[in-house]
Design an enzyme around this catalytic site. Structure first.
Site, PDB file in Angstrom:
ATOM      1  N   LYS A 116      -7.259   1.726   2.088  1.00 51.54           N
ATOM      2  CA  LYS A 116      -6.162   1.711   3.061  1.00 51.54           C
ATOM      3  C   LYS A 116      -6.431   2.622   4.251  1.00 51.54           C
ATOM      4  O   LYS A 116      -5.577   2.773   5.108  1.00 51.54           O
ATOM      5  CB  LYS A 116      -4.864   2.120   2.353  1.00 51.54           C
ATOM      6  N   ALA A 159       3.882   4.741  -7.633  1.00 54.96           N
ATOM      7  CA  ALA A 159       3.150   3.767  -6.829  1.00 54.96           C
ATOM      8  C   ALA A 159       1.873   4.339  -6.218  1.00 54.96           C
ATOM      9  O   ALA A 159       1.106   3.618  -5.596  1.00 54.96           O
ATOM     10  CB  ALA A 159       4.047   3.241  -5.718  1.00 54.96           C
ATOM     11  N   GLY A 165       0.847  -1.186   0.000  1.00 52.90           N
ATOM     12  CA  GLY A 165       0.000   0.000   0.000  1.00 52.90           C
ATOM     13  C   GLY A 165       0.881   1.234   0.000  1.00 52.90           C
ATOM     14  O   GLY A 165       2.029   1.185   0.440  1.00 52.90           O
ATOM     15  N   THR A 166       0.342   2.309  -0.528  1.00 49.62           N
ATOM     16  CA  THR A 166       1.204   3.481  -0.682  1.00 49.62           C
ATOM     17  C   THR A 166       0.761   4.675   0.154  1.00 49.62           C
ATOM     18  O   THR A 166       0.859   4.607   1.360  1.00 49.62           O
ATOM     19  CB  THR A 166       1.371   3.822  -2.163  1.00 49.62           C
ATOM     20  N   THR A 167       0.269   5.748  -0.453  1.00 55.84           N
ATOM     21  CA  THR A 167       0.262   7.025   0.249  1.00 55.84           C
ATOM     22  C   THR A 167      -0.996   7.288   1.090  1.00 55.84           C
ATOM     23  O   THR A 167      -2.107   7.087   0.623  1.00 55.84           O
ATOM     24  CB  THR A 167       0.416   8.158  -0.772  1.00 55.84           C
TER      25      THR A 167
END
Lengths: 278, 254
Positions: free
Chosen positions: A83, A230, A50-52
């Site tokens: 997320k 990403a 998972g990213t930001t």
């Protein structure tokens, strides 16, 4: 008592038993935990990451938003992933890092807070919640050393304090060792966090309304997706918007798709008209 | 060492049951009743913190009478059981039937194997999508379990309370209605007692009960399992407590 220990019903422990679900599960069913196992030697294949995540406080609460992308190496593993989650009624958490472990850690944390509330009859304090999350991140340290790290961002408002009519939102960030740091005004985690933070620094100002805070978060995530491969930007084709949660005294609520669509459309239109490097 | 006398198993069980029954009858009563908008749990309980009613899981609540330390340990064990189950399977896989059956096993084991039986009686309630899908389970100190339809009373003079509810309860009632029935049922044993007193003194004035018999909002503990929690409040947890002010408002005492 033999029948007792065999059944899955917990023993009738009296005084001194813990109010923590994590403690209970660690003692009785450690295999259920997402962390706490020693991995054999070997190379880990690519796993979704998972990213930001961005979070910021505003007048009367706190907001958290996350993009919808999970990546596996250079591939997009998932473009619908969520997320950011409500932790309980008055707090939210977002996660960056290994998605498989992170999502289970979120579930564990949600049960941990609800369990405490049911056993004790009161909500845990905001600091208490932040500490419990830190304990979970620290428990994951052995796996973080193998590359399966989880870095959450936690935000919430203090409840049950003095009767102030204005809720004060607070943010907590973590490192992989479980270190817990309170952040002021705004913060971001994940691969695109550097770019998001630049945007947050320029756009955040005291006295933001909830609506303005949503706009700031969307702009920050857009800027992150602009520079970080990403991080997923708003998907106008599939009509996928970031997940945005707002926490006020009324509780944690998810900002609806229609409201987000309007914010995104307005921002995209404005930026297209400007015809600049964003 | 003194020789132990032979006591027949029937006698042992009867003694234990009598002991538990006496303990339970000493306390105050609890009523659990289904209504149109959910399930109401009403206890006569002057303490605002030592609860007799508790939340177990999304759509499941717990009510108990008897010794506080004993039913509190059962409540906590129930919460642990439900949370572990919901965490390892899914939230929808936690059911009142499953919980009631492990409670029954646990109570049964304590009744036969421990020094003394638990002096408690429990109710496990699960709110359904429709009133006909509500589940109420009554669990006795010896582990016996009964599936009640729509309402139950336990503790204190449970038979009097149950009989009073039996007279009034109907399907499709509002919250206000069911709370009034519950409160009048909880008041029934006292009303009976004063009637008996009046008859004994033979003054012949068997009129309305005096205000001291009345149970005010302050001496009640009330909680609901809200049938439409997920649709109306967007919450998966259906359990909520009503504070004294809300109860007073519903009972029309303001």
């Amino acid at each position: 008592m033999d029948a007792h220990s065999r059944s899955e019903f917990p023993a009738l422990e009296g005084a001194g038993s813990s109010s923590s679900f994590l403690d209970h599960v660690s003692r009785n069913n450690p295999a259920l935990l997402p962390f706490g196992r020693t991995l054999p030697a070997g190379t880990m294949p690519a796993t979704p990451h998972g990213t930001t995540i961005v979070a910021l406080s505003f007048e009367g609460g706190v907001l958290m938003a996350g993009d919808r992308r999970a990546t596996m190496g250079s591939m997009i593993a998932n473009r619908h992933i969520e997320k950011v989650f409500p932790a309980d009624k008055y707090s939210v958490l977002g996660i960056a890092g290994t998605a498989g472990i992170a999502i289970d850690m979120v579930r564990l944390f949600q049960v941990e807070l609800e369990h405490y509330e049911k056993i004790e009859g009161t909500l845990l304090s905001l600091e208490g919640k932040a500490n419990r999350l830190g304990a979970m991140v620290r428990a994951n340290l052995p796996m973080a050393l193998q590359g399966l790290s989880v870095v959450p961002l936690f935000a919430g408002i203090e409840t049950g304090g003095p009767e102030t009519d204005q809720a004060v939102g607070r943010l907590f960030s973590y490192d992989v060792t479980g270190g817990r740091y309170e952040e002021l005004e705004h913060h971001s985690v994940g691969s695109g966090s550097v770019f998001a933070r630049g945007a947050l620094k320029k756009l955040w100002h005291p006295g933001l309304t909830a609506q303005q805070a949503v706009e700031v978060a969307i702009e920050a995530l857009f800027d992150a997706s602009d520079d970080d491969s990403a991080t997923g930007g708003p998907d106008l084709v599939r009509r996928l918007w970031p997940v945005v949660y707002v926490v006020t005294y009324d509780g944690a609520t998810r900002v609806g798709d229609d409201a987000l669509a309007t914010v995104v459309q307005t921002m995209v239109t404005r930026r297209s008209l400007e015809r600049r490097e964003s | 060492m003194a020789q132990q006398f032979y006591v027949s198993p029937e006698q042992v069980m009867k003694d234990r049951a009598d002991f538990a029954r006496k303990g339970i009858a000493r306390g105050k009563s609890v009523v659990v009743a289904s209504f149109l908008g959910g399930i109401a749990l009403v206890a006569e309980n002057p303490s605002p913190t030592l609860h007799k009613i508790g939340e177990i899981y999304d759509r499941i609540a717990f009510a108990a009478v008897g010794k506080y330390n004993e039913f509190e340990s059962l409540r906590q064990a129930g919460v642990r059981y439900a949370d572990v189950r919901g965490y390892s399977y899914d939230r929808v896989d936690v059911t009142a039937r499953g919980l009631a059956s492990v409670y029954a096993q646990s109570l049964g084991t304590v009744f036969t194997a421990e020094q003394k039986p638990f002096e408690v009686e429990l109710a496990v309630a699960e709110v359904g999508v429709r009133q006909s899908e509500d589940h109420l389970f009554r669990l006795n100190f010896d582990g016996s379990i009964a599936d009640e339809s729509s309402f139950l009373a336990m503790g204190g003079k449970a038979d009097v309370v149950q009989a009073d509810l039996d007279k009034h309860w109907e399907a499709g009632a509002s919250l206000r209605q069911v709370l009034r029935w519950a409160v009048s049922a909880l008041e029934a044993p006292r009303v009976d007692a004063t009637r008996a007193d009046a008859a004994a003194t033979a003054s012949g004035s068997s009129d309305a009960p005096t205000p001291s018999l009345h149970l005010g909002a302050g001496s009640l503990e009330v909680a609901l399992l809200d049938r439409n929690a997920s649709r109306v409040r967007g919450a998966h947890r259906a359990f909520r407590r009503l504070d004294a002010a809300a109860v007073a408002a519903e009972l029309g005492e303001v």
